[in-house]
Motif scaffolding. Sequence first.
Motif, PDB file in Angstrom:
ATOM      1  N   ASN A 190       0.887  -1.300   0.118  1.00  0.00           N
ATOM      2  CA  ASN A 190      -0.158  -0.064  -0.497  1.00  0.00           C
ATOM      3  C   ASN A 190       0.847   1.347   0.185  1.00  0.00           C
ATOM      4  OD1 ASN A 190      -1.524   2.127   0.139  1.00  0.00           O
ATOM      5  ND2 ASN A 190      -2.546   1.278   1.994  1.00  0.00           N
ATOM      6  N   PRO A 191       1.321   1.990  -1.542  1.00  0.00           N
ATOM      7  CA  PRO A 191       2.477   2.894  -1.375  1.00  0.00           C
ATOM      8  C   PRO A 191       1.889   4.743  -0.597  1.00  0.00           C
ATOM      9  CG  PRO A 191       1.719   1.756  -3.324  1.00  0.00           C
ATOM     10  CD  PRO A 191       1.005   0.932  -2.835  1.00  0.00           C
ATOM     11  N   GLU A 192      -0.122   4.089  -0.686  1.00  0.00           N
ATOM     12  CA  GLU A 192      -0.616   5.506  -0.758  1.00  0.00           C
ATOM     13  C   GLU A 192      -1.084   5.425   0.605  1.00  0.00           C
ATOM     14  OE1 GLU A 192      -4.701   4.942  -2.781  1.00  0.00           O
ATOM     15  OE2 GLU A 192      -4.107   3.603  -3.698  1.00  0.00           O
ATOM     16  N   LEU A 193      -0.083   4.950   1.387  1.00  0.00           N
ATOM     17  CA  LEU A 193      -0.932   4.631   2.829  1.00  0.00           C
ATOM     18  C   LEU A 193       0.250   6.222   3.672  1.00  0.00           C
ATOM     19  CD1 LEU A 193      -1.615   3.986   5.162  1.00  0.00           C
ATOM     20  CD2 LEU A 193       0.001   2.515   5.645  1.00  0.00           C
ATOM     21  N   ARG A 194      -0.472   6.990   4.142  1.00  0.00           N
ATOM     22  CA  ARG A 194       0.034   7.633   4.873  1.00  0.00           C
ATOM     23  C   ARG A 194       0.089   8.651   6.285  1.00  0.00           C
ATOM     24  NH1 ARG A 194      -2.631  14.319   4.140  1.00  0.00           N
ATOM     25  NH2 ARG A 194      -4.692  13.591   4.191  1.00  0.00           N
ATOM     26  N   VAL A 195       0.368   8.828   7.064  1.00  0.00           N
ATOM     27  CA  VAL A 195       0.609   9.506   8.720  1.00  0.00           C
ATOM     28  C   VAL A 195      -0.750  10.641   8.588  1.00  0.00           C
ATOM     29  CG1 VAL A 195       1.097   9.039  10.882  1.00  0.00           C
ATOM     30  CG2 VAL A 195       1.915   7.807   9.760  1.00  0.00           C
ATOM     31  N   ALA A 196      -1.986  10.724   8.615  1.00  0.00           N
ATOM     32  CA  ALA A 196      -2.257  12.157   8.493  1.00  0.00           C
ATOM     33  C   ALA A 196      -2.737  12.746   9.573  1.00  0.00           C
ATOM     34  CB  ALA A 196      -4.105  11.920   7.688  1.00  0.00           C
ATOM     35  N   ALA A 197      -2.182  11.822  10.637  1.00  0.00           N
ATOM     36  CA  ALA A 197      -3.403  12.428  11.889  1.00  0.00           C
ATOM     37  C   ALA A 197      -1.938  12.174  12.931  1.00  0.00           C
ATOM     38  CB  ALA A 197      -4.605  13.275  11.870  1.00  0.00           C
TER      39      ALA A 197
END
Length: 308
Positions: free
Chosen positions: A224-231
């Motif tokens: 899942n390369p789209e994954l990010r830490v948003a908050a």
Amino acid sequence: MRETQSQTVQVQALPDDLAFLDIVTEWDTTTPYHQWRVGTVVPETFLPGPVPRVIAVANQKGGTGKTSTALELALALVARGLRVRLIDADPQAAGLTHWLPCARPEGGPTLVDLYFDLKRTIQDVTYPTPYAGLYLVPSLPDLDDVQARNPVDAQNTLRHHLRKADDGIDVTIIDSGPSLGTLTVSALVAAHDVVIPVQASSGLDVVGMSALNDTIEVVQARPNPELRVAAVVLTDFEKSTLAREIGDAVAQAFPDALIVPARTSVKLGSAQLQQMPLRFFDPKATTVMDYDRAAGLLLVGRGQGAAA
């Protein structure tokens, strides 16, 4: 997904004259303590996400406020006119499924069926709650079987079902359990965003974040390369030198993420006992305001204020 007349409670927007925290662009570590004003950090590099959106609430440490974070964010998004699905991916008995009643009939399928029954769909295990626009995928303690038996392609199960779902849900929020096992990895593989609750009074929570971050990086590298830490949500937040240090540590670890102080509420435990979200039990609680502000910042076009 079943629609029933049980969805009778409307989730209202909060009034904009409450004591919301200021929005700032960085965590303040230079102002003398007695002059320090805590704010919600929105880095200049932060980009809100579009809908539909999948958000995983994760931290491998227990007691960080994952379930309250998932529920209060969900209700704040519903108040903005979105249809939200909560997934209880925590096998513990005293979790989201207990706190949030839903219209599941006796013996009805739950999240575990999605992993072991190839004929099930996400709609089959999604039930209305008493709150209009809010739905729940419940779980029972047998969800532990997913960890123990590790069914084929388990890490991709949620992603597969959520990506093919066509049921009008705008945001899915996954409440993960206190481990980095199969269920949490499955949630991370399915998600666009990760929201990490960290206790503002526990230095151990910051130390433990490194293990979660390692897992996130592994998921980003391949499935899942789209994954990010948003908050990062600083739960049970009270102004203190330690809380300031913890806020600084997470801001350095995740420079592009929102930093959301969720101020402590003495009524949260009572709300859980009454099986009521804090937003309804004590709608003017500062905790409710802080999650409401975070919800308004996370998604495109949802504004920064209480009623945006």
